[in-house]
Design an enzyme around this catalytic site. Structure first.
Site, PDB file in Angstrom:
ATOM      1  N   TYR A   1       0.758  -1.129   0.037  1.00  0.00           N
ATOM      2  CA  TYR A   1      -0.149  -0.047   0.044  1.00  0.00           C
ATOM      3  C   TYR A   1       0.826   1.182   0.176  1.00  0.00           C
ATOM      4  O   TYR A   1       0.498   2.328  -0.157  1.00  0.00           O
ATOM      5  CB  TYR A   1      -0.960  -0.009   1.099  1.00  0.00           C
ATOM      6  CG  TYR A   1      -2.033  -1.140   1.226  1.00  0.00           C
ATOM      7  CD1 TYR A   1      -2.359  -1.816  -0.031  1.00  0.00           C
ATOM      8  CD2 TYR A   1      -2.781  -1.169   2.235  1.00  0.00           C
ATOM      9  CE1 TYR A   1      -3.210  -2.781  -0.011  1.00  0.00           C
ATOM     10  CE2 TYR A   1      -3.946  -2.090   2.080  1.00  0.00           C
ATOM     11  CZ  TYR A   1      -4.177  -2.930   1.081  1.00  0.00           C
ATOM     12  OH  TYR A   1      -5.144  -3.965   0.847  1.00  0.00           O
TER      13      TYR A   1
ATOM     14  N   LYS B   1       3.039 -15.489   1.730  1.00  0.00           N
ATOM     15  CA  LYS B   1       2.860 -16.365   0.372  1.00  0.00           C
ATOM     16  C   LYS B   1       4.322 -16.421   0.045  1.00  0.00           C
ATOM     17  O   LYS B   1       4.787 -16.127  -1.071  1.00  0.00           O
ATOM     18  CB  LYS B   1       2.024 -15.117  -0.622  1.00  0.00           C
ATOM     19  CG  LYS B   1       1.814 -15.949  -1.969  1.00  0.00           C
ATOM     20  CD  LYS B   1       0.444 -16.837  -1.800  1.00  0.00           C
ATOM     21  CE  LYS B   1       0.312 -17.604  -3.144  1.00  0.00           C
ATOM     22  NZ  LYS B   1      -0.699 -18.675  -2.935  1.00  0.00           N
TER      23      LYS B   1
ATOM     24  N   ASP C   1      -3.793 -17.996   1.167  1.00  0.00           N
ATOM     25  CA  ASP C   1      -4.933 -18.599   0.371  1.00  0.00           C
ATOM     26  C   ASP C   1      -5.244 -19.758   1.336  1.00  0.00           C
ATOM     27  O   ASP C   1      -6.538 -19.842   1.357  1.00  0.00           O
ATOM     28  CB  ASP C   1      -4.552 -19.278  -1.189  1.00  0.00           C
ATOM     29  CG  ASP C   1      -3.220 -19.865  -1.248  1.00  0.00           C
ATOM     30  OD1 ASP C   1      -2.237 -19.667  -0.200  1.00  0.00           O
ATOM     31  OD2 ASP C   1      -2.873 -20.457  -2.166  1.00  0.00           O
TER      32      ASP C   1
ATOM     33  N   ASP D   1      -5.519  -6.644   5.701  1.00  0.00           N
ATOM     34  CA  ASP D   1      -6.617  -5.913   5.199  1.00  0.00           C
ATOM     35  C   ASP D   1      -7.650  -7.009   4.897  1.00  0.00           C
ATOM     36  O   ASP D   1      -9.169  -6.870   5.708  1.00  0.00           O
ATOM     37  CB  ASP D   1      -6.323  -5.074   4.243  1.00  0.00           C
ATOM     38  CG  ASP D   1      -7.439  -3.903   3.949  1.00  0.00           C
ATOM     39  OD1 ASP D   1      -8.242  -3.965   4.455  1.00  0.00           O
ATOM     40  OD2 ASP D   1      -7.239  -3.342   2.744  1.00  0.00           O
TER      41      ASP D   1
ATOM     42  N   ASP E   1     -11.229  -8.580   7.742  1.00  0.00           N
ATOM     43  CA  ASP E   1     -12.770  -8.253   7.356  1.00  0.00           C
ATOM     44  C   ASP E   1     -13.291  -9.654   7.195  1.00  0.00           C
ATOM     45  O   ASP E   1     -14.456  -9.742   7.756  1.00  0.00           O
ATOM     46  CB  ASP E   1     -12.658  -7.677   6.152  1.00  0.00           C
ATOM     47  CG  ASP E   1     -12.874  -5.974   6.249  1.00  0.00           C
ATOM     48  OD1 ASP E   1     -12.424  -5.522   6.999  1.00  0.00           O
ATOM     49  OD2 ASP E   1     -13.475  -5.263   5.275  1.00  0.00           O
TER      50      ASP E   1
END
Ligand code: NAD
Length: 356
Positions: free
Chosen positions: A140, A191, A223, A247, A251
């Site tokens: 980000y 990852k 994943d 992030d 959620d």
């Protein structure tokens, strides 16, 4: 010494839910909590008065405080403003200026609310996960970034995933410290099979573990972590991960509980200074109606007491009081179900204070 709390209600239901938090803090002050509170403007309300969503006076108040209690920002009224003046800039500005690199998002499902989840009650009842998300680095913020035009005329978008060793180390240490006060298990999500940057993440997490061997450490690819969160979420205690993975996963974890009005959050900097806020927004659709659920904000006060004000016993009291009002069958509209007593924002706040 008296600790300072900067109180920033913000917009929409922010004002209503923070009023309940202030009521709660006043009740604890009467019981010996040594804090002072000062209110400031942020978001759209700040823009209306000062022309900026994060006025200099608010920034000064936040910098000088031991902790910031934030309601929520945003609303229809300010949607057409230039992006630099939108209410959300107030929130991002606070995170940046205070250096809040560690975002703590618990996903707790009180057994009394197990029906609120879209998952089977036996899968989620009693769920208690803490997601520790790196908040100021990663893709980000990484440079270079942008959209360029290639020689053949095609546009190409690009972002950079970058983490330095020190950034990984400090967020990992936060996760180990938190796990030590809970179930003593950390799962680091990366990852590493595809991204070199997160291969380094995994190596640094392993190196940090050498000084924290009392904590059980595991690693999971993102994943698989997404899959496991909806398959068997109770396997997790603390999860630590990068800005973008955190992030998304936080959620997902929040929604396992089915009730956005119940979940608090904390964002901490290296000095232990923190900003505490509910995970939901300003809910303009229900603002001013005295029906918003204030529990996420009251539980954010509990996190503030635990992580910035060194008052863990008072934090426990708030969390137990919330459980007690749920046991009494009190519910705001968002978590109400047949047979329960529907209460307003202020009635819920009063009930928690009474249950303290
Ligand atoms: P939202 O979280 O405000 O609302 C989503 C839905 O959940 C709405 O139906 C709302 O009524 C309900 N809801 C939220 N909190 C509730 C509560 N405490 N009790 C009962 N119901 C509740 O998200 P949104 O509608 O996408 O965004 C509204 C505004 O909030 C936007 O301007 C957005 O930018 C802003 N926002 C701010 C923050 C923040 O301040 N941290 C976070 C998210 C969104």
């Amino acid at each position: 010494m008296t600790k300072k709390i900067a109180v920033l209600p913000g917009d929409g239901i922010g004002k209503e839910i923070v009023a309940e938090a202030v009521k709660l803090i006043k009740a604890l002050q009467a019981d010996g909590l040594d804090v002072s509170m000062e209110e400031g403007l942020v978001g759209g309300s700040a823009y209306d008065v000062t022309g900026s969503p994060l006025p200099e006076a608010t920034l000064k108040l936040a910098r000088e405080a031991d902790a910031v209690l934030l309601g929520a920002v945003g609303g229809y009224k300010w949607e057409s403003l230039d992006i630099s003046l939108r209410p959300e800039k107030g929130l991002l500005g606070l995170r940046k200026e205070l250096g809040l690199f560690a975002n703590l998002r618990p996903a707790i499902l009180y057994p009394q609310l197990a029906d609120a989840s879209t998952l089977k009650p036996e899968v989620v009842s009693g769920l208690n996960i803490m997601i520790v998300r790196e908040l100021t680095g990663g893709i980000y913020f990484g440079q270079p970034r942008g959209v360029r035009t290639l020689e053949n005329g095609e546009r190409q978008g690009y972002n950079t995933l970058v983490y330095s060793e020190s950034e990984i180390k400090r967020i990992t240490e936060v996760a180990f410290d938190i796990a030590r006060k809970r179930g003593k298990k950390v799962c680091s999500v990366d990852k590493a099979n595809v991204l070199e940057c997160t291969e380094l993440w995994r190596n640094v997490v392993n190196e940090c573990h050498k000084g924290n061997s009392d904590i059980e450490l595991s690693h999971m690819y993102v994943d698989n972590a997404a899959m496991q969160l909806v398959r068997a979420p109770k396997q997790f205690d603390v999860m630590v991960t990068t800005n973008m993975f955190g992030d998304i996963l936080s959620d997902c974890a929040a929604m396992l509980t089915g009730s956005i009005g119940m979940l608090p959050s904390a964002s901490l900097n290296e000095k232990g200074q923190g900003m505490y806020e509910p995970i939901h927004g300003s809910a303009p659709d229900i603002a001013g109606k005295n029906i918003a659920n204030p529990l996420a904000t009251l539980l954010s006060v509990a996190m503030m007491l635990r992580y910035s004000l060194d008052e863990a016993a008072m934090a426990d009291r708030i969390e137990k009081a919330v459980e007690k009002v749920l046991d009494q069958g009190l519910r705001t509209a968002d978590i109400w179900s047949t047979g329960m007593k529907k209460v307003s924002t202020t009635e819920m706040g009063d009930a928690v204070v009474a249950a303290l």
